[in-house]
Design an enzyme around this catalytic site. Sequence first.
Site, short mmCIF file in Angstrom:
data_model
loop_
_atom_site.label_atom_id
_atom_site.label_comp_id
_atom_site.label_asym_id
_atom_site.label_seq_id
_atom_site.Cartn_x
_atom_site.Cartn_y
_atom_site.Cartn_z
N ASP A 192 -2.04 7.30 2.14
CA ASP A 192 -1.16 6.39 2.85
C ASP A 192 -0.20 7.33 3.57
O ASP A 192 0.67 7.92 2.93
CB ASP A 192 -0.40 5.49 1.87
CG ASP A 192 0.52 4.53 2.60
OD1 ASP A 192 1.16 4.97 3.58
OD2 ASP A 192 0.60 3.37 2.21
N HIS A 193 -0.37 7.48 4.88
CA HIS A 193 0.35 8.57 5.54
C HIS A 193 1.87 8.38 5.47
O HIS A 193 2.62 9.34 5.61
CB HIS A 193 -0.13 8.78 6.98
CG HIS A 193 0.42 7.79 7.95
ND1 HIS A 193 -0.10 6.53 8.12
CD2 HIS A 193 1.47 7.87 8.81
CE1 HIS A 193 0.59 5.89 9.03
NE2 HIS A 193 1.55 6.67 9.48
N HIS A 255 1.76 0.51 3.55
CA HIS A 255 3.03 1.21 3.84
C HIS A 255 4.26 0.47 3.28
O HIS A 255 5.12 1.06 2.65
CB HIS A 255 3.20 1.41 5.34
CG HIS A 255 2.03 2.06 6.01
ND1 HIS A 255 1.25 3.01 5.40
CD2 HIS A 255 1.50 1.90 7.25
CE1 HIS A 255 0.29 3.40 6.24
NE2 HIS A 255 0.42 2.74 7.36
C1 BG6 Z 1 -1.04 2.87 10.66
C2 BG6 Z 1 -1.37 1.52 11.23
O1 BG6 Z 1 -1.41 2.95 9.32
O2 BG6 Z 1 0.36 3.08 10.77
C3 BG6 Z 1 -0.92 1.41 12.66
O3 BG6 Z 1 -2.77 1.33 11.14
C4 BG6 Z 1 0.54 1.74 12.79
O4 BG6 Z 1 -1.17 0.11 13.18
C5 BG6 Z 1 0.83 3.07 12.11
O5 BG6 Z 1 0.86 1.84 14.16
C6 BG6 Z 1 2.31 3.35 12.05
O6 BG6 Z 1 2.50 4.62 11.56
P1 BG6 Z 1 3.55 5.61 12.23
O7 BG6 Z 1 3.52 6.83 11.39
O8 BG6 Z 1 3.07 5.82 13.63
O9 BG6 Z 1 4.82 4.87 12.18
#
Ligand code: BG6
Length: 520
Positions: A192-193, A255
């Site tokens: 989960d980044h 997230h």
């Molecule tokens: C991803 C979603 O996991 O997270 C995207 O699939 C979203 O839809 C993105 O835009 C948001 O991540 P960050 O790091 O760009 O805020």
Amino acid sequence: MGETVRVMKANDQLEPTVFVIFGGAGDLTWRKLVPALFDLSQDRSMPADFSVIAVDRIDLSDEKLRRRLHDGVNQFSRFGKTKAAAWNEFARHIHYQKGDFKKLETYRALGKQCAKLEKEWGAKVHRIFYMATPPSMFGEIPKYLGKAGLARDREWARIVVEKPIGYDLASALALNGILAANFEESQIFRIDHYLGKETVQNILAFRFANPLFEPIWNRRYVECVTITAVEAVGVEHRGGYYDHAGALRDMVQNHLMQLLCLVAMEPMVSFEADEIRNKKVDVLHAVRPIHRDEVHQCVVRGQYGPGWVDGKKVPGYREEDDVAPDSQTETFVALRLFLDNWRWQGVPFYLRTGKRLTRQASEISIQFRGVPHQAFPAESTLDWQSSRLVMSIQPDEGIVQCFQAKYPGAKMHLRSVEMQFNYQTAFAVQSPDAYETLLWDVMKNDATLFMRADQVEAAWQLLMPVLEVWAEAPPSDFPNYAAGTWGPEDAQSLLAQGHSWPLPTELVSRRRKKGKTSEP
Ligand code: BG6
């Protein structure tokens, strides 16, 4: 980085490692994975002996792949455009292997390649299998890795799974089952980044490295908690995926739930991966289940119509590429949750996420209760605002404490003021990209920042009634918010009296850039 050319210097503490990237010719590899590996190499955080084997179905030579990846690194590396020497030194570690993900021979060839590298380097290698493929392959690749004997070595083989982990509870259970049949849980790294973001990791530091806040982090002092992760962008080039997913699956299940866990969890006893993950799972178990007949009172969905973002006219969701013209997919979700435990009983947690809102902002806002007795004369408190603590995750990175102070002058007039901690100015170093942190942790075999099977399943379980009720009762009012606004008006209906969706905080540095100040 100045004029010095950074050529890779290896980290001697790291053991030889092979990254096998399934989907090696794809967008994630180009945009995130290889730039992150390159940046790690520039920070002396790659082993002396490492190899990146990109596996995909198309015809590609090593040279062509490297050229393509070079372009990605030039665009996305945090060091900016690469110097030739640095890139060449890194690029020689990248190889391409054409292969069908559903053929055993692909995996046998990989096994041989790993064995060859072991011989060449004279040491055992860590094998990291990264699934950067469409989700339809997530259930296939682990089976073949198992069959080919590549998952067997518990200490040396790891698999990395990208989100989405399933489409619902049943498919998540099925996927976790396949993973578990071939790998031990300790070998599985579910990404989960958000968890790799510096500011998200800082939530633990802030809460548990400072004795000041923990005593007030509970129902006695906290009035409500708002978790916001909103974006100004639309679905961009991902309409095909998004139209089947929607905001609840795309952002809330993973997230937002992770942020909820970090802000609400009990203090950990140690920094062991499972200790932290246990504490996080406890939060999900404490969330009061949303019953089917309460879904409409606890959750609001929305979809953007045409509008204006950053002074530009933008199309509505239904006009985006690869989106059905009568799509019922939600691009906005707001929820009200309660946690049934001692710490948080009765405190509402408001969560919201959406695309094409006024601006990008991810933050957690803790609103504190008012003073028990308001002794100031009524006229001095006209500008009174609740005390709040905001943990700003992005684009601003910092922490803001809003509290009351006396406005200078003869009269007693109270105003809300702010104390700010800003990452950039406090540390004057650039934060690594989330993928750098996460890939480094996979190499180090540290699963703290990754989702465990039970956590993923608990999050799905909680949201299933919402998905089911929504599927049975499609929305009749979509699109229900214009691009460039803060989402559908219905989101207000979730809030208890006296609560509001806070306007995302802007750190002083951003306000200055925009020419705004905090003066009255
Ligand atoms: C991803 C979603 O996991 O997270 C995207 O699939 C979203 O839809 C993105 O835009 C948001 O991540 P960050 O790091 O760009 O805020």
